[in-house]
Write a protein that holds these residues in place. Structure first.
Motif, PDB file in Angstrom:
ATOM      1  N   TRP A 117       0.834  -1.214   0.000  1.00 17.25           N
ATOM      2  CA  TRP A 117       0.000   0.000   0.000  1.00 17.25           C
ATOM      3  C   TRP A 117       0.866   1.261   0.000  1.00 17.25           C
ATOM      4  N   ILE A 118       1.933   1.243   0.780  1.00 15.88           N
ATOM      5  CA  ILE A 118       2.821   2.424   0.838  1.00 15.88           C
ATOM      6  C   ILE A 118       3.454   2.678  -0.514  1.00 15.88           C
ATOM      7  N   VAL A 119       3.933   1.608  -1.159  1.00 14.72           N
ATOM      8  CA  VAL A 119       4.589   1.771  -2.463  1.00 14.72           C
ATOM      9  C   VAL A 119       3.588   2.181  -3.526  1.00 14.72           C
ATOM     10  N   ALA A 120       2.452   1.459  -3.600  1.00 11.37           N
ATOM     11  CA  ALA A 120       1.470   1.740  -4.640  1.00 11.37           C
ATOM     12  C   ALA A 120       0.786   3.088  -4.442  1.00 11.37           C
ATOM     13  N   GLY A 121       0.553   3.453  -3.168  1.00 10.20           N
ATOM     14  CA  GLY A 121      -0.167   4.695  -2.907  1.00 10.20           C
ATOM     15  C   GLY A 121       0.707   5.925  -2.835  1.00 10.20           C
ATOM     16  N   LEU A 122       2.009   5.743  -2.538  1.00  9.36           N
ATOM     17  CA  LEU A 122       2.893   6.893  -2.364  1.00  9.36           C
ATOM     18  C   LEU A 122       4.125   6.819  -3.261  1.00  9.36           C
ATOM     19  N   ASP A 300      -5.686   1.682 -12.324  1.00  9.77           N
ATOM     20  CA  ASP A 300      -4.614   1.780 -11.315  1.00  9.77           C
ATOM     21  C   ASP A 300      -4.312   0.375 -10.786  1.00  9.77           C
ATOM     22  N   PHE A 301      -3.576  -0.391 -11.614  1.00  7.05           N
ATOM     23  CA  PHE A 301      -3.341  -1.797 -11.280  1.00  7.05           C
ATOM     24  C   PHE A 301      -2.417  -1.963 -10.068  1.00  7.05           C
ATOM     25  N   ALA A 302      -1.561  -0.977  -9.813  1.00  5.80           N
ATOM     26  CA  ALA A 302      -0.656  -1.095  -8.663  1.00  5.80           C
ATOM     27  C   ALA A 302      -1.449  -1.114  -7.356  1.00  5.80           C
ATOM     28  N   LEU A 303      -2.394  -0.160  -7.222  1.00  8.43           N
ATOM     29  CA  LEU A 303      -3.215  -0.134  -6.013  1.00  8.43           C
ATOM     30  C   LEU A 303      -4.138  -1.359  -5.941  1.00  8.43           C
ATOM     31  N   LYS A 304      -4.637  -1.798  -7.094  1.00  3.60           N
ATOM     32  CA  LYS A 304      -5.497  -2.977  -7.106  1.00  3.60           C
ATOM     33  C   LYS A 304      -4.718  -4.231  -6.697  1.00  3.60           C
ATOM     34  N   LEU A 305      -3.414  -4.281  -7.063  1.00  5.51           N
ATOM     35  CA  LEU A 305      -2.585  -5.404  -6.628  1.00  5.51           C
ATOM     36  C   LEU A 305      -2.391  -5.365  -5.114  1.00  5.51           C
ATOM     37  N   ALA A 306      -2.235  -4.145  -4.556  1.00  5.61           N
ATOM     38  CA  ALA A 306      -2.112  -4.021  -3.102  1.00  5.61           C
ATOM     39  C   ALA A 306      -3.382  -4.510  -2.413  1.00  5.61           C
TER      40      ALA A 306
END
Length: 627
Positions: A117-122, A300-306
Motif C-alpha cells: 500500500w505504501i509503495v502503490a499509494g505513495l 490503477d493496477f498497482a493499487l489494485k494489486l495491493a
C-alpha cells in the motif's frame, strides 16, 4: 554449494547487465532497498532496547493479541522475516507458546501487505527521492553518535531514506528498460501463467530473502507496464510462498519448537497460496468491488494489486484460524518432542543468540537444567531419591528409611550430566560476552555462569563422601550411621528448601531466608563437632571413623554453601528498590557468625527451614523444577 550459488547468481547478473545496461538501475534499486531494510531493522533494534522482545512475550496471552502484534510489528518494521525470526527465537527459549507463535506469524503475513500500500499509494505517485536525500543526509550525523537513541534514530531514518531511494531507482530502471525491451511480450495468460509466474515470484523472494522487496519490484514493473496485472497477481502469490524460506533457515539452528513454527509458517503460506490460485477469479472480482467502493481508478493496477495482496492474506487467516488446534496437533505429531538427553543443553541453540531477552532467558533455563541434574546426582550420591525427599513430611525420617544402596557411578554421572552441560553454559556465556549487551544483562549472564560453577563444585564435594555413605548408611552401625544420617538430612533439607523457594510466586518470593540457611549450616557444623567430641569421649565412636566423618562433613558443608550461594544469585531480586530493602534486612557475615554460635535443634527433628518451615502452603511434588 553456497560458493557455486553465489558465483552463478553473480555471473547471471553481470550477463544481464551486458545485454541491457538499463537493468543495472533496477538491480541497484533492489540492492539499495534491501540495504535500507537492514538499516531500518538495526535502527528499531537500537531504539527498542529489548522492548520488541518484551512486547512479544506479553502479546501471546491470546490468539487475537498475537495476531494484532504480528500485524503492528511487521507494519512498523516492514519485515515479516525479522518478526518470524524473533518469534522463533522466543519460542526456542521457551518464552512463548507454540499457539502464540503461530498467531504472530499469521499476523505478520497480513502486516507485510502494508508495504504494498505504501509503495502503490505513495512511492509510485510522488517523487520520493526528494524526501530520501535529506533523510540520508541527516541520518549521517546521527549514526556516528555513541548514545543508542540518536544512533537508532539515525539508522531508522537512513533505512527509510534508502527504501525510498531504492523504490525510485527501480521505478526509473523499468521506465528505461521499457524503451529497450518490452518484458510484457513474455506475459503468459491463463493457468500456465499462474503456475509459471507463481514459481518466479517464489524464486525471486528466495534470492532476495524478502517478500517485501519482491513486491516492490512487482509493483514498479507493473506501473511501468512491463508485466500484466494477471501475471503480477501470480508473482505476488509466489512471493508469499518464497518468504517462508527465511523462517525455515532461521529454524535450522532452533529447537524442536522453532522447527514446528517454521513448518506452520510454510503450511500457512502454502494453504494461502493454494486458496488464492483456486479462487483467483473470485478474488479479482472482490478487488474490483473494493476498488469501485473506495475510488481506486480502474486502470490503477498497482493499487489494485495491493488490495489483492491484502485480501488473499486475510482470507488465509480466516481459513487457518479455525484449524489452529488441529494444526498444532499435526506439528506435534510431525515434529515430536525429543526424548530429553540430560547430558545435552536443552535451550542453548543458535536461534536464541541474537536477542538479549532470549539469550538471558535461555541461559537461566539451562542453569535450571544443570541444577536439576546436579541435585539429582547429589541426592543419589547420598543414597536418597528425590521423590522420597520431596514428598516427605519428616525429612529426617525419610533419610533414615533410605538404606538401599543406589546403583550409581558418580564419576560417570558427573562427566555426563554435569561437566558437559557446564561446559556448554560457559561456552554460551562467553559468546554472549562478546556481544554488545546492556551492562545489567551482561552482569546477570556472568552471575549465571558463576553460579553454575558453584553447582559443579557442590557435586564434586559429594563425590568425595560417596564411598563412606555407602559404607555407613546401607545398614545401621550405631553412632557413625546416626552421624551420616544427620549429614544427609542437612543436605536434603537445603535442597528441599531451595525447591520450595522456586515454587513460590515471583512477586511473593524472598531470598532473605537464605541468610538464615547459611547461618544454620554453620550452627550445624559447630553442633556436629561438639557431638563427635562427646561420642569419642564416651567410646561410642572410634577415632578413625570420627576423622573420616569430619572430613566428609566439611565436604558436605561446602556443597550446602555452594547450593545456597547459587540460589541467592539465581533468585536475586531484580527490582533495585526491593533489593535495597532486603540488603538492609539481610544478615551480614558477623551476624551469621553470631547466629552460628547458638544451639541448634537436632537435625533429624527439623524439616526444611525458611520457606518450608514458615510457608506451609507450598505444594509438594516429585520433581525439582526450581533452583
Amino acid at each position: 554449494m553456497k560458493r557455486y550459488y553465489l558465483a552463478a547468481t553473480t555471473g547471471a547478473l553481470l550477463l544481464a547487465f551486458w545485454f541491457s545496461p538499463a537493468l543495472q538501475e533496477i538491480a541497484a534499486g533492489v540492492a539499495i532497498f534491501l540495504f535500507g531494510m537492514l538499516m531500518l531493522e538495526d535502527g528499531f533494534r537500537l531504539l527498542g532496547g529489548g522492548r520488541l522482545e518484551r512486547l512479544l512475550g506479553a502479546a501471546t496471552r491470546s490468539t487475537p493479541r498475537a495476531l494484532l502484534f504480528g500485524v503492528v510489528s511487521t507494519t512498523l518494521l516492514q519485515s515479516s522475516s525479522l518478526v518470524s525470526v524473533v518469534t522463533i527465537s522466543f519460542l526456542s527459549a521457551g518464552l512463548i507458546s507454540l499457539v502464540g507463535g503461530i498467531g504472530i506469524v499469521f499476523g505478520a503475513n497480513l502486516g507485510t501487505t502494508t508495504g504494498a500500500w505504501i509503495v502503490a499509494g505513495l512511492g509510485l505517485k510522488v517523487n520520493i527521492a526528494a524526501y530520501a536525500m535529506p533523510m540520508i543526509a541527516v541520518s549521517a550525523l546521527l549514526v556516528f553518535q555513541k548514545a543508542p537513541v540518536p544512533r537508532g534514530i539515525g539508522y531508522a531514518l537512513a533505512g527509510v531514506g534508502f527504501l525510498f531511494l531504492g523504490i525510485h531507482y527501480m521505478k526509473l530502471g523499468f521506465e528505461d528498460v521499457q524503451g529497450q525491451i518490452d518484458l510484457a511480450r513474455y506475459a503468459l495468460p491463463g493457468l500456465l501463467g499462474l503456475v509459471v509466474y507463481t514459481a518466479l515470484g517464489a524464486a525471486a523472494t528466495v534470492v532476495m530473502q524478502s517478500s517485501h522487496a519482491t513486491m516492490v519490484l512487482i509493483l514498479t514493473a507493473l506501473a511501468a507496464g512491463q508485466i500484466t496485472y494477471e501475471n503480477a497477481i501470480a508473482l505476488a502469490i509466489g512471493a508469499n510462498v518464497g518468504t517462508t524460506v527465511t523462517a525455515m533457515i532461521g529454524a535450522l539452528g532452533a529447537g524442536y519448537q522453532g522447527r514446528r513454527l517454521a513448518l506452520a509458517h510454510l503450511i500457512f503460506n502454502l494453504a494461502t497460496a493454494a486458496l488464492a490460485l483456486i479462487l483467483v477469479a473470485q478474488l479479482r472480482e472482490a478487488v474490483d468491488l473494493v476498488a469501485a467502493r473506495t475510488g481506486i481508478a480502474e486502470e490503477d493496477f498497482a493499487l489494485k494489486l495491493a488490495v489483492f495482496h491484502t485480501i488473499f492474506n486475510a482470507a488465509g487467516i480466516v481459513l487457518m484460524l479455525p484449524l489452529m488446534r488441529p494444526l498444532v496437533r499435526l506439528l506435534e505429531w510431525r515434529i515430536p518432542e525429543p526424548v530429553p538427553d540430560v547430558s545435552r543443553p536443552r535451550y542453548l541453540n543458535a536461534a536464541v543468540d541474537d536477542f538479549p531477552e532470549t539469550l538471558e532467558s535461555a541461559l537461566r533455563k539451562e542453569v535450571l537444567h544443570l541444577y536439576d541434574n546436579a541435585t539429582k546426582l547429589i541426592l543419589h550420591g547420598l543414597n536418597l531419591h528425590r521423590e522420597d525427599v520431596f514428598g516427605a513430611r519428616d525429612i529426617g525420617a525419610a533419610v533414615r528409611a533410605s538404606r538401599a544402596p543406589i546403583d550409581l557411578d558418580i564419576g560417570d554421572g558427573y562427566e555426563r550430566r554435569v561437566k558437559t552441560l557446564y561446559a556448554a553454559i560457559v561456552d554460551f556465556a562467553t559468546r554472549a560476552g562478546g556481544r554488545k549487551l546492556a551492562p545489567d544483562i551482561a552482569a546477570r549472564i556472568d552471575a549465571l555462569r558463576d553460579l553454575s560453577g558453584g553447582l559443579v563444585r557442590a557435586v564434586k564435594s559429594v563425590k568425595h563422601i560417596r564411598k563412606n555413605v555407602l559404607r555407613y548408611t546401607t545398614r545401621p552401625q550405631g553412632a557413625i550411621t546416626d552421624l551420616y544420617d544427620e549429614l544427609r538430612t542437612q543436605v536434603a533439607r537445603v535442597v528441599v528448601a531451595i525447591r520450595d523457594l522456586g515454587l513460590e510466586e515471583p512477586d511473593a518470593r524472598s531470598v532473605l531466608w537464605l541468610d538464615q540457611e547459611a547461618a544454620q549450616i554453620e550452627a550445624d557444623a559447630r553442633s556436629r563437632n561438639a557431638r563427635v567430641g562427646a561420642l569419642l569421649q564416651d567410646g561410642a565412636l572410634d577415632p578413625a571413623a570420627a576423622t573420616s566423618f569430619l572430613n566428609d562433613a566439611s565436604y558436605a558443608d561446602a556443597a550446602m554453601r555452594e547450593l545456597v550461594t547459587a540460589a541467592l544469585a539465581y533468585y536475586a531480586e531484580e527490582d533495585r528498590a526491593v533489593a535495597e530493602v532486603e540488603e538492609l534486612l539481610a544478615l551480614d557475615e558477623e551476624e551469621i557468625g553470631e547466629a552460628a554460635g547458638t544451639p541448634a535443634a537436632p537435625t533429624g527433628e527439623r524439616t526444611a527451614t525458611g520457606l518450608s518451615q514458615t510457608k506451609g502452603r507450598l505444594p509438594r511434588n516429585t520433581g525439582s523444577g526450581s533452583l
